[in-house]
Motif scaffolding. Structure first.
Motif, PDB file in Angstrom:
ATOM      1  N   GLN A 174       2.457 -12.317  -3.406  1.00  9.10           N
ATOM      2  CA  GLN A 174       1.230 -12.604  -4.158  1.00  9.10           C
ATOM      3  C   GLN A 174       0.079 -11.683  -3.739  1.00  9.10           C
ATOM      4  OE1 GLN A 174       0.389 -16.927  -4.329  1.00  9.10           O
ATOM      5  NE2 GLN A 174       2.276 -17.176  -3.166  1.00  9.10           N
ATOM      6  N   ASP A 175      -0.686 -11.280  -4.741  1.00 10.23           N
ATOM      7  CA  ASP A 175      -1.915 -10.535  -4.473  1.00 10.23           C
ATOM      8  C   ASP A 175      -2.991 -11.488  -3.982  1.00 10.23           C
ATOM      9  OD1 ASP A 175      -0.719  -8.248  -5.467  1.00 10.23           O
ATOM     10  OD2 ASP A 175      -1.406  -8.615  -7.506  1.00 10.23           O
ATOM     11  N   GLY A 176      -3.978 -10.922  -3.248  1.00 13.22           N
ATOM     12  CA  GLY A 176      -5.153 -11.699  -2.903  1.00 13.22           C
ATOM     13  C   GLY A 176      -6.010 -11.888  -4.145  1.00 13.22           C
ATOM     14  N   ALA A 177      -6.428 -13.102  -4.403  1.00 16.80           N
ATOM     15  CA  ALA A 177      -7.129 -13.387  -5.658  1.00 16.80           C
ATOM     16  C   ALA A 177      -8.589 -12.925  -5.602  1.00 16.80           C
ATOM     17  CB  ALA A 177      -7.075 -14.886  -5.955  1.00 16.80           C
ATOM     18  N   GLY A 178      -9.101 -12.527  -6.777  1.00 19.35           N
ATOM     19  CA  GLY A 178     -10.529 -12.281  -6.932  1.00 19.35           C
ATOM     20  C   GLY A 178     -11.093 -11.111  -6.164  1.00 19.35           C
ATOM     21  N   VAL A 179     -10.331 -10.020  -6.017  1.00 20.30           N
ATOM     22  CA  VAL A 179     -10.832  -8.854  -5.277  1.00 20.30           C
ATOM     23  C   VAL A 179     -11.552  -7.911  -6.227  1.00 20.30           C
ATOM     24  CG1 VAL A 179     -10.205  -6.853  -3.880  1.00 20.30           C
ATOM     25  CG2 VAL A 179      -8.996  -9.029  -3.574  1.00 20.30           C
ATOM     26  N   ASP A 180     -12.803  -7.577  -5.900  1.00 20.40           N
ATOM     27  CA  ASP A 180     -13.575  -6.577  -6.638  1.00 20.40           C
ATOM     28  C   ASP A 180     -13.263  -5.223  -6.006  1.00 20.40           C
ATOM     29  OD1 ASP A 180     -15.597  -4.782  -7.494  1.00 20.40           O
ATOM     30  OD2 ASP A 180     -16.918  -6.471  -7.980  1.00 20.40           O
ATOM     31  N   THR A 181     -12.471  -4.417  -6.715  1.00 21.95           N
ATOM     32  CA  THR A 181     -11.996  -3.158  -6.146  1.00 21.95           C
ATOM     33  C   THR A 181     -13.139  -2.206  -5.827  1.00 21.95           C
ATOM     34  OG1 THR A 181      -9.930  -3.387  -7.392  1.00 21.95           O
ATOM     35  CG2 THR A 181     -10.406  -1.227  -6.472  1.00 21.95           C
ATOM     36  N   ASP A 182     -14.179  -2.165  -6.663  1.00 24.48           N
ATOM     37  CA  ASP A 182     -15.307  -1.260  -6.405  1.00 24.48           C
ATOM     38  C   ASP A 182     -16.033  -1.654  -5.115  1.00 24.48           C
ATOM     39  OD1 ASP A 182     -14.787   0.195  -8.673  1.00 24.48           O
ATOM     40  OD2 ASP A 182     -16.151  -0.979  -9.934  1.00 24.48           O
ATOM     41  N   VAL A 183     -16.268  -2.956  -4.934  1.00 23.52           N
ATOM     42  CA  VAL A 183     -16.920  -3.434  -3.711  1.00 23.52           C
ATOM     43  C   VAL A 183     -16.041  -3.121  -2.506  1.00 23.52           C
ATOM     44  CG1 VAL A 183     -17.703  -5.490  -2.465  1.00 23.52           C
ATOM     45  CG2 VAL A 183     -18.208  -5.228  -4.906  1.00 23.52           C
ATOM     46  N   LEU A 184     -14.731  -3.301  -2.649  1.00 23.07           N
ATOM     47  CA  LEU A 184     -13.811  -3.016  -1.552  1.00 23.07           C
ATOM     48  C   LEU A 184     -13.836  -1.541  -1.182  1.00 23.07           C
ATOM     49  CD1 LEU A 184     -11.561  -3.705   0.426  1.00 23.07           C
ATOM     50  CD2 LEU A 184      -9.921  -3.583  -1.476  1.00 23.07           C
ATOM     51  N   THR A 185     -13.792  -0.667  -2.182  1.00 25.87           N
ATOM     52  CA  THR A 185     -13.782   0.770  -1.910  1.00 25.87           C
ATOM     53  C   THR A 185     -15.053   1.207  -1.196  1.00 25.87           C
ATOM     54  OG1 THR A 185     -12.379   1.166  -3.848  1.00 25.87           O
ATOM     55  CG2 THR A 185     -13.568   3.060  -2.940  1.00 25.87           C
ATOM     56  N   ARG A 186     -16.199   0.708  -1.647  1.00 28.40           N
ATOM     57  CA  ARG A 186     -17.450   1.070  -0.980  1.00 28.40           C
ATOM     58  C   ARG A 186     -17.468   0.558   0.466  1.00 28.40           C
ATOM     59  NH1 ARG A 186     -19.633  -0.459  -6.055  1.00 28.40           N
ATOM     60  NH2 ARG A 186     -20.349  -2.468  -5.217  1.00 28.40           N
ATOM     61  N   GLY A 187     -16.947  -0.634   0.663  1.00 34.24           N
ATOM     62  CA  GLY A 187     -16.886  -1.178   2.014  1.00 34.24           C
ATOM     63  C   GLY A 187     -15.962  -0.366   2.911  1.00 34.24           C
ATOM     64  N   LEU A 188     -14.823   0.058   2.372  1.00 35.02           N
ATOM     65  CA  LEU A 188     -13.897   0.879   3.142  1.00 35.02           C
ATOM     66  C   LEU A 188     -14.521   2.217   3.514  1.00 35.02           C
ATOM     67  CD1 LEU A 188     -10.618   0.196   1.109  1.00 35.02           C
ATOM     68  CD2 LEU A 188     -11.074  -0.561   3.444  1.00 35.02           C
ATOM     69  N   ASP A 189     -15.265   2.823   2.565  1.00 34.80           N
ATOM     70  CA  ASP A 189     -15.932   4.099   2.848  1.00 34.80           C
ATOM     71  C   ASP A 189     -16.936   3.955   3.986  1.00 34.80           C
ATOM     72  OD1 ASP A 189     -14.517   5.386   0.867  1.00 34.80           O
ATOM     73  OD2 ASP A 189     -16.083   5.161  -0.655  1.00 34.80           O
ATOM     74  N   ARG A 190     -17.578   2.803   4.061  1.00 36.20           N
ATOM     75  CA  ARG A 190     -18.618   2.596   5.071  1.00 36.20           C
ATOM     76  C   ARG A 190     -18.027   2.191   6.421  1.00 36.20           C
ATOM     77  NH1 ARG A 190     -20.502  -2.164   4.712  1.00 36.20           N
ATOM     78  NH2 ARG A 190     -20.351  -2.047   2.442  1.00 36.20           N
ATOM     79  N   LEU A 191     -17.027   1.335   6.400  1.00 31.86           N
ATOM     80  CA  LEU A 191     -16.502   0.784   7.648  1.00 31.86           C
ATOM     81  C   LEU A 191     -15.338   1.582   8.232  1.00 31.86           C
ATOM     82  CD1 LEU A 191     -16.580  -3.026   6.764  1.00 31.86           C
ATOM     83  CD2 LEU A 191     -18.263  -1.690   8.027  1.00 31.86           C
ATOM     84  N   ARG A 379       1.726  -0.261  -3.706  1.00 32.59           N
ATOM     85  CA  ARG A 379       1.363   1.082  -3.264  1.00 32.59           C
ATOM     86  C   ARG A 379       0.225   1.641  -4.122  1.00 32.59           C
ATOM     87  NH1 ARG A 379       6.242   4.781  -4.001  1.00 32.59           N
ATOM     88  NH2 ARG A 379       7.172   2.855  -3.244  1.00 32.59           N
ATOM     89  N   GLN A 380       0.327   1.441  -5.416  1.00 35.16           N
ATOM     90  CA  GLN A 380      -0.696   1.956  -6.326  1.00 35.16           C
ATOM     91  C   GLN A 380      -2.035   1.252  -6.102  1.00 35.16           C
ATOM     92  OE1 GLN A 380       0.409   1.794 -10.451  1.00 35.16           O
ATOM     93  NE2 GLN A 380      -1.617   2.417 -11.192  1.00 35.16           N
ATOM     94  N   ALA A 381      -2.010  -0.067  -5.971  1.00 34.16           N
ATOM     95  CA  ALA A 381      -3.249  -0.816  -5.742  1.00 34.16           C
ATOM     96  C   ALA A 381      -3.901  -0.393  -4.438  1.00 34.16           C
ATOM     97  CB  ALA A 381      -2.953  -2.318  -5.733  1.00 34.16           C
ATOM     98  N   LEU A 382      -3.099  -0.150  -3.427  1.00 32.29           N
ATOM     99  CA  LEU A 382      -3.625   0.265  -2.129  1.00 32.29           C
ATOM    100  C   LEU A 382      -4.234   1.662  -2.210  1.00 32.29           C
ATOM    101  CD1 LEU A 382      -3.951  -0.488   0.829  1.00 32.29           C
ATOM    102  CD2 LEU A 382      -1.640   0.380   1.260  1.00 32.29           C
ATOM    103  N   ALA A 383      -3.591   2.555  -2.935  1.00 32.18           N
ATOM    104  CA  ALA A 383      -4.118   3.911  -3.084  1.00 32.18           C
ATOM    105  C   ALA A 383      -5.438   3.906  -3.848  1.00 32.18           C
ATOM    106  CB  ALA A 383      -3.091   4.789  -3.793  1.00 32.18           C
ATOM    107  N   GLU A 384      -5.529   3.095  -4.890  1.00 37.53           N
ATOM    108  CA  GLU A 384      -6.753   3.039  -5.691  1.00 37.53           C
ATOM    109  C   GLU A 384      -7.916   2.480  -4.885  1.00 37.53           C
ATOM    110  OE1 GLU A 384      -5.771   0.739  -9.092  1.00 37.53           O
ATOM    111  OE2 GLU A 384      -4.603   2.327 -10.078  1.00 37.53           O
ATOM    112  N   ALA A 385      -7.665   1.467  -4.095  1.00 36.86           N
ATOM    113  CA  ALA A 385      -8.747   0.847  -3.332  1.00 36.86           C
ATOM    114  C   ALA A 385      -9.159   1.698  -2.142  1.00 36.86           C
ATOM    115  CB  ALA A 385      -8.313  -0.536  -2.849  1.00 36.86           C
ATOM    116  N   SER A 386      -8.195   2.310  -1.475  1.00 40.32           N
ATOM    117  CA  SER A 386      -8.499   3.044  -0.246  1.00 40.32           C
ATOM    118  C   SER A 386      -8.943   4.469  -0.506  1.00 40.32           C
ATOM    119  CB  SER A 386      -7.274   3.057   0.671  1.00 40.32           C
ATOM    120  OG  SER A 386      -6.223   3.827   0.096  1.00 40.32           O
TER     121      SER A 386
END
Length: 667
Positions: A174-191, A379-386
């Motif tokens: 199962q995927d984690g529910a309710g993930v905002d990919t844009d917010v996640l990507t910005r957070g990953l770039d910062r952290l 794999r695709q979801a992880l590449a898009e977010a990261s």
């Protein structure tokens, strides 16, 4: 020739045992085949007695009464009883002949024991009224034993293993529910700034995207750093959605590990580039033992307040030091975590496994230890977010367990020879290990000697020098009342042994170190039991004092000619009157098992004899990776090679259930 008599026989009782008719190891009235395996040290008397009782309660014939078939089933039953005692979940009838170990050092050829033919053995066991065969539908059927293929389980462990596999496979898909990919990507770039943070960015993204994730890796690879940032990312998801922050549980199998997890998360939170609200939430997050989290009931080790009918309220559950978690405790955890919650496991699958049955983390990580194994959508979801290319192989068909597993490899805490040695041990490359030990790395010093045979040899001068230097610095700081300096000096060196007793054990070397210090330090140990400079090891949890099994401290001089026991907690010093401490030992040396979760600037490791049953690759790896800056390793080349060539092989079906088989329904 019968199946039981198909191989050469051995004496029923070795000569050493015959000399002592009161030897409690021996079950003298058991059927012949059980006496043979008991006398050889494969079975303990308790294994034999429990097997006999099971057969009586089940109405089955015993041993000589039932002939060859009865003895074969009795032997299998005793081996199934034995398995959890030695850390195994089951006994594999197809391989036990070549993998069996003995509890005592006896001159017995285990291959000469009357092992039944595996195929015939499994057939006879399957026909026993004590045994249920196959996976069934998961409903209790009253059989005390379960045979799956050639793996024979006590029924309890089969149910636990089966249920853990069902729960983890369901959660992993199962995927984690309710993930905002844009917010996640910005957070990953910062952290997770930087070019390629050795999969830390991928691990962080995966833990947010998946309902089940594992952040694995050795000491110093940034596991807890990554998890602190994962929690920050999840809090930012809630902030962006205008939702209440998720309820987070931090847990570990021991009080010491829980305290360190909490401290690590708080330390990382204080320097993260996050909002004040997110930082405050992280700093307010505490940790507990798994038993406390699940609602441990005094006097009942197998039942908890939280279970499948009363789930934990938390939306995120993080468990550190997973290598110490047994199958039984894992079963209680996965049934208590809400189906829609995120479960994040942290640990090092190469370290020593739980002292109880199972090697859960190693089974869960499985082949993903050698590289990412993810299905294309994950794999695709992880590449898009990261924003990173994800190089992952296809997992076995029908398995999703690898979608959330990321192993960190880059070590930030130590390097040089220690890192090279740890990696060679992890790979099981004995030649490379010996090359590193024999090389000139500067941070690894090898003493190719058996310390049990030559405890006073000049070759051991580096061990003595390191122990005396550390003891002197601790004592001088403690006498001056400089508590923090004493604590820091204590963390500067540790002597590690594989055994508790014997010529290679803690008890022997504790006395030896004390004699060295007495010879080198004026007035050493003056003042009785609570002498100034005494290093302390807590041996039982004391929640009232916030001290946990494995914590270390020092007795220091205090005002008015008093002494105080000082410990460090969250960077602050905790000063206590010695009489308040109920369970402490002196700690000039400790076992490798006890050192898990700790690191020291300099570590001296005293390896046991090559024949030691606890000398394994995992023990050597754990010992080596306790050192930050300098490692002194004492042991012969034969001992080192024996350790490398002896990885812990715990009999279990969990890896196969997670990575190879279709998950059984129900449960």
């Amino acid at each position: 020739m019968t199946a039981i008599e198909a191989v050469p026989q051995v004496p029923e009782v070795p000569e050493a045992a015959e000399a002592d008719p009161f030897d409690v190891r021996l079950a003298r009235r058991a059927p012949r085949v059980l006496r043979q395996f008991n006398a050889a040290g494969v079975l303990d008397a308790a294994d034999v007695h429990v097997a006999l009782r099971l057969h009586r309660l089940g109405g089955a014939d015993e041993g000589d009464k039932a002939g060859e078939a009865g003895e074969a089933v009795l032997l299998a039953t005793a081996l199934a009883v034995r398995a959890p005692r030695l850390g195994h979940v089951c006994t594999d009838l197809a391989t036990i002949r070549t993998t069996a170990t003995i509890d005592v050092e006896l001159p017995v050829d285990l291959q000469a024991l009357p092992w039944p033919d595996p195929e015939d053995w499994a057939r006879r066991v399957a026909a026993s009224p004590l045994v249920a065969s196959g996976e069934g539908d998961g409903t209790p059927d009253g059989h005390p034993l379960r045979l799956v293929g050639t793996r024979l389980y006590l029924d309890r462990y089969w149910r636990e293993e089966r249920q853990v596999a069902v729960d983890l496979r369901s959660r992993a898909a199962q995927d984690g529910a309710g993930v905002d990919t844009d917010v996640l990507t910005r957070g990953l770039d910062r952290l997770f700034a930087g070019p390629d943070p050795d999969h830390q960015r991928l691990a962080g993204a995966s833990a947010v995207l998946r309902r089940f994730s594992v952040v694995a890796g050795g000491p110093g690879t940034g596991k807890t750093t990554t998890v602190a940032r994962v929690l920050a990312l999840l809090l930012e998801q809630a902030e962006a959605a205008g939702s209440p922050p998720p309820l987070v549980a931090l847990a570990a199998p021991t009080g010491k590990a829980a305290a360190r997890l909490e401290e690590a998360v708080h330390e990382e939170a204080s320097r993260l580039d996050v909002s004040s609200g997110v930082r405050d939430r992280l700093l307010a997050t505490g940790a507990s033992t798994l038993h406390r989290l699940l609602g441990w009931r005094p006097g009942n080790r197998s039942r908890f307040r939280h279970d499948r009918g009363n789930r934990l309220p938390h939306e995120v559950v993080v468990v550190d030091e997973m290598s110490m978690v047994s199958l039984s405790l894992m079963a209680k955890l996965v049934e208590a975590v809400r189906a829609d919650a995120r479960l994040v496991l942290i640990g090092d699958p190469e370290q020593l496994a739980s002292v109880e049955a199972g090697a859960v983390l190693g089974d869960v990580v499985g082949p993903a230890a050698d590289g990412l194994l993810m299905r294309p959508p994950a794999r695709q979801a992880l590449a898009e977010a990261s924003g990173h290319q994800v190089r992952a192989e296809e997992p076995p068909a029908g398995t999703a367990i690898g979608d959330g597993i990321v192993v960190l490899r880059h070590v930030h805490r130590f390097g040089g020879g220690i890192a090279q040695l740890a990696e060679a041990v992890r790979r099981g490359d004995a030649g490379a290990v010996v090359d590193v030990l024999g090389g000139d790395t500067g941070d690894v010093h090898w003493i190719p000697a058996d310390v049990g045979e030559t405890p006073t040899t000049a070759a051991l001068r580096p061990v003595r020098a390191a122990a005396v230097d550390a003891g002197r610095r601790v004592t001088e700081a403690a006498r001056a009342g400089e508590a923090r300096a004493a604590i820091e000096a204590l963390a500067g060196f540790r002597l590690l042994c594989a055994h508790r007793r014997g010529p290679h054990g803690v008890s022997t070397w504790m006395g030896r170190v004390e004699s060295w210090l007495a010879a080198e330090i004026d007035g050493f140990a003056a003042g009785g039991t609570w002498y100034v400079g005494r290093p302390l090891l807590v041996t039982e949890n004391d929640y009232g004092l916030r001290l946990y099994n494995g914590d270390t401290g020092v007795v220091v001089a205090a005002a008015a000619d008093r002494v105080a026991a000082v410990f460090e907690r969250r960077g602050e010093l905790l000063e206590l009157g010695p009489t308040r401490l109920a369970a402490v030992d002196t700690v000039y040396a400790m076992t490798v098992h006890k050192s898990q979760g700790s690191q020291f600037d300099t570590v001296a490791v005293l390896l046991p004899d090559p024949a030691s049953p606890i000398l394994t690759r995992e023990l050597l790896y754990t010992a080596v990776t306790r050192a930050r800056r300098r490692l002194i390793l004492a042991g012969t080349a034969e001992t080192v090679t024996a350790a490398i060539e002896r990885p812990i092989a715990r009999a279990s079906g969990l890896r196969r259930r997670l990575w190879e088989e279709e998950a059984p329904a129900g449960g």
